[in-house]
Scaffold this active site. Structure first.
Site: not given
Ligand code: F6R
Length: 259
Positions: A67, A136, A138, A143
């Site tokens: 992403d 959440d 994701h 989301e």
């Molecule tokens: C990032 C991504 C997100 C993160 C998620 C957890 O490329 O795709 O899904 O993996 O938001 O973020 P952290 O690891 O910072 O807790």
């Protein structure tokens, strides 16, 4: 799903990095799906160490990131392009031509997202995808409410994700509200998936996704449908799992079979 529980973030990072490194050794032209955020940082540090100390070779590896924030140019310091360069790409011998991070600026996001899917397809599909998980539930930026059949597209981030991401920005109003993300179906197409979660903030999302019903409200729960998904957890992230003892038991049995 294989559930691997380690005592600490450091240990889960080493265990997951060992599996990535092994995949690169077995298939030097591996197509590797990458994530940003805090979760994969320990893996990236270990892969860099293995590259320097043992010559782990990334010269033929192709990468695709999950992403990117919409509105941030690749040279913006908070873009995921910059993140990947700073935390991995500049430290290993991966070819710039083989690294792919979605571009967050486009006149036509629909056709850009379709072309990103096509590039993954042209590369032969993703062999191994790294994932973090949001509070959440994701994966990528899929989301709650994201279709489990979704492909790469533009998504509106939730208020909670925007708040979680604000730690990387100077001011809350600088945090982007939209992202381009691989879809849930794009992620499920990867031949193998490694999801990483650490810390008590992730415990609820981990429990709902691993042991709850498969639901678009916790998009990581779609991984229950994947034939080769491994979840690496530290004790804090694992603490709400109902089958916790069973996962530890399985790990002990596997140790006996493969000492
Ligand atoms: C990032 C991504 C997100 C993160 C998620 C957890 O490329 O795709 O899904 O993996 O938001 O973020 P952290 O690891 O910072 O807790």
């Amino acid at each position: 799903m294989r559930v691997v529980i380690k005592d600490s973030y450091q240990q889960l990072s080493l265990a997951a990095a060992a599996e990535v490194a092994q995949a690169v050794r077995i298939k030097p032209n591996l197509v590797l799906g990458l994530a940003t955020g805090s979760s994969p940082l320990g893996i990236y540090q270990e892969l860099i160490r293995l590259h320097r100390a043992e010559g782990l070779d990334f010269s033929q590896v192709t990468t695709f990131n999950l992403d990117e924030y919409v509105g941030l140019a690749p040279d913006h310091p908070q873009s995921y392009h910059a993140f990947m360069h700073e935390h991995l790409f500049q430290h290993i011998n991966v070819s710039g031509e083989r690294t792919h991070v979605p571009v967050g600026i486009s006149d036509d996001f629909g056709s850009y997202c379709r072309s990103y899917e096509q590039q993954i397809c042209d590369a032969g599909g993703i062999d191994l995808q790294l994932l973090g998980i949001g509070r959440d539930g994701h994966i990528g930026f899929n989301e709650p409410g994201s279709s489990l059949g979704s492909r790469t597209r533009l998504k509106t981030l939730t208020a909670q994700t925007i708040e979680d991401n604000s730690r990387f920005f100077d001011r809350p109003d600088e945090v982007p509200r939209f992202a381009i993300t691989m879809g849930v179906a794009t992620i499920l197409d990867a031949r193998r998936v490694l999801l990483l979660a650490s810390g008590k903030k992730k415990a609820k999302a981990v429990a709902r996704s691993l042991e709850g019903p498969i639901s678009s409200m916790w998009t990581a729960s779609a991984l229950q449908l994947h034939a080769d998904a491994t979840v690496f957890l530290d004790r804090k992230a694992a603490r709400k799992l109902k089958q916790l003892e069973y996962y530890h038991w399985i790990q002990r049995q596997a140790g006996d079979i493969c000492p």
